[in-house]
Scaffold this active site. Structure first.
Site, short mmCIF file in Angstrom:
data_model
loop_
_atom_site.label_atom_id
_atom_site.label_comp_id
_atom_site.label_asym_id
_atom_site.label_seq_id
_atom_site.Cartn_x
_atom_site.Cartn_y
_atom_site.Cartn_z
N CYS A 257 0.81 -1.22 0.00
CA CYS A 257 0.00 0.00 0.00
C CYS A 257 0.84 1.27 0.00
CB CYS A 257 -0.97 0.00 1.18
SG CYS A 257 -0.23 0.08 2.82
N ASN B 228 -5.83 1.42 -4.36
CA ASN B 228 -4.97 0.93 -3.29
C ASN B 228 -4.49 -0.48 -3.57
OD1 ASN B 228 -6.86 -0.68 -0.70
ND2 ASN B 228 -7.61 -0.30 -2.76
N HIS C 165 -2.70 1.34 6.85
CA HIS C 165 -3.03 1.23 5.42
C HIS C 165 -3.23 2.62 4.84
CE1 HIS C 165 -4.30 -0.78 1.77
NE2 HIS C 165 -5.36 0.00 1.71
#
Length: 338
Positions: free
Chosen positions: A230, A296, A284
Site C-alpha cells: 500500500c 490501493n 493502510h
C-alpha cells in the site's frame, strides 16, 4: 495491510472511464477551492497520539510564541513520539534532551517531586518551557518571533542575537523551515486546505498499476515484477511527480495538511487504522480518486484496485505537498537535540 471491509465491485473498463473523468476534473475541482487561512485553533484529530495530546495542547500555549502544533512538530521530528529513544549524541527520550541541557532546563511537569528525562509528563513540559525561555532570550530580535525561537533552539540564542534573526547556517535555516512546515500537519485546519498541483500525475501513475498483484514490502522494482504494497504504491505515485514520501504509511500521514472527509480531492492520501486516536498506528493508505473511492494495494492475494474509503477503520486524509514531504524527519539521521 488493510482489514478489508467493503469490496468495490466495479468492472475494470468502467473503472478506467470513471478514473479518466476524475483525473480530468482534478485541476478544475481544485481551482474552485480557496486556500486555507487564519490561525490554527488546535490540533488535528489523531495527529498527536491520544496519550500525549492533552499535554501538548496544555503546554503548547505556555507562551505567545509557542503553539501546540509547533511543539508537536518538534516532538515528532525529534523522536517520532518514542519516549525510550536514545540518539547517537546521547539525546534521550521523547523530547531528545541531552543530559547537560536537561540538568539546566528540565522541569517537574507533573508535580510528582522529580524531573525524569524519560517521563513524557516531565519531558514535554520541559520542551515547551525551554522553547519559551529561548523565545524570551531573543524577543527583541527583529523578524518572525517563531522563526527566531526555533533558530535559537537549533543554533543557540547567541547566534540569533549576533545575526539579528535566523543565522545564515544551512542547518538552522533548514530546521526552521522544516518545523514551521511540519507544524501544518498537526494544526486543525481553519478553512479549506489548498489543493495539490501534483495530484493528477500521482493518480495517473496509480491508474497504470491497476490489476498488478500485491506484494508485501513491494516498491515496484523490476526484481519485484513491478509489484507494490500500500505505501509502496503511494510513495511511487508521488515520486513520479517529484515528491519523495517516507516508505511507511504512518509517516506519510505527516506530509501535508489534513482535509476533512467532505473536502477530499482526487490525489489526497487516505489512511486507515484500528486506533482512530493515534496516527502512529495507521496501517493502510490509498490514493483518493473521488466519488468515495481510492486506488490501493489492499493485501496479499489481491491486486491493485478501486475500493471504497468509507469503512469503520477510516482514519483521515493528507493533502501532500512538496514542502510537507521535505519537512519530514529522516529517521536514519541523528535527532536534533536541545
Amino acid at each position: 495491510m488493510r482489514r478489508f471491509w467493503v469490496i468495490g465491485g466495479i468492472g475494470f473498463g468502467v473503472c478506467l472511464c470513471f478514473l479518466a473523468l476524475l483525473v480530468v476534473g482534478t485541476y478544475s475541482a481544485a481551482a474552485g477551492i480557496a486556500g486555507g487561512g487564519g490561525r490554527a485553533l488546535g490540533l488535528t484529530k489523531g495527529a498527536v497520539p491520544a496519550k500525549y495530546q492533552a499535554l501538548v495542547q496544555k503546554w503548547g500555549v505556555l507562551c505567545p510564541t509557542l503553539s501546540p502544533a509547533v511543539l508537536a512538530a518538534q516532538l515528532y521530528s525529534e523522536s517520532g513520539w518514542n519516549p525510550t529513544i536514545v540518539s547517537p549524541a546521547d539525546a534521550r527520550g521523547i523530547a531528545q534532551f541531552i543530559p547537560g541541557t536537561w540538568a539546566t532546563h528540565g522541569i517537574d511537569g507533573d508535580g510528582d517531586g522529580d524531573r525524569d528525562i524519560w517521563d513524557p509528563n516531565d519531558a514535554i513540559p520541559s520542551a515547551a518551557s525551554y522553547d519559551c525561555t529561548l523565545a524570551k532570550d531573543v524577543k527583541n530580535v527583529p523578524g518572525d518571533p517563531v522563526a527566531n525561537m526555533l533558530a535559537a533552539y537549533n543554533a543557540g540564542p547567541g547566534a540569533v542575537l549576533k545575526h539579528q534573526g535566523v543565522p545564515p547556517y544551512r542547518e538552522t535555516q533548514g530546521y526552521v523551515k522544516a518545523i514551521t512546515t511540519l507544524a501544518k500537519s498537526f494544526e486543525k485546519p481553519v478553512g479549506r486546505v489548498a489543493p495539490s498541483q501534483q495530484a493528477a500525475g500521482a493518480i495517473y501513475f496509480a491508474q497504470k498499476q491497476l490489476g498488478t498483484p500485491y506484494l508485501w514490502g513491494g516498491n515496484g522494482t523490476p526484481d519485484q515484477d513491478g509489484r507494490f504494497d500500500c505505501s509502496g504504491l503511494t510513495k511511487a505515485a508521488y515520486e513520479s511527480v517529484g515528491i519523495t514520501l517516507p516508505r511507511v504509511a504512518n509517516d506519510q500521514y505527516n506530509a501535508g495538511s489534513h482535509p476533512a472527509r467532505n473536502e477530499l480531492l482526487p490525489g489526497d492520501l487516505v489512511f486507515f487504522s484500528d486506533d482512530l486516536t493515534n496516527s502512529r498506528e495507521i496501517r493502510h493508505v490509498g490514493l483518493y480518486v473521488g466519488g468515495g473511492y481510492m486506488i490501493n494495494a489492499p493485501y496479499t492475494g489481491a491486486v491493485i484496485r478501486f475500493d471504497k474509503i468509507d469503512t469503520p477503520d477510516y482514519f483521515g486524509a493528507t493533502r501532500v505537498t512538496k514542502d510537507g514531504a521535505e519537512a519530514l524527519p529522516d529517521r536514519t539521521a541523528a535527532a536534533q537535540t536541545p
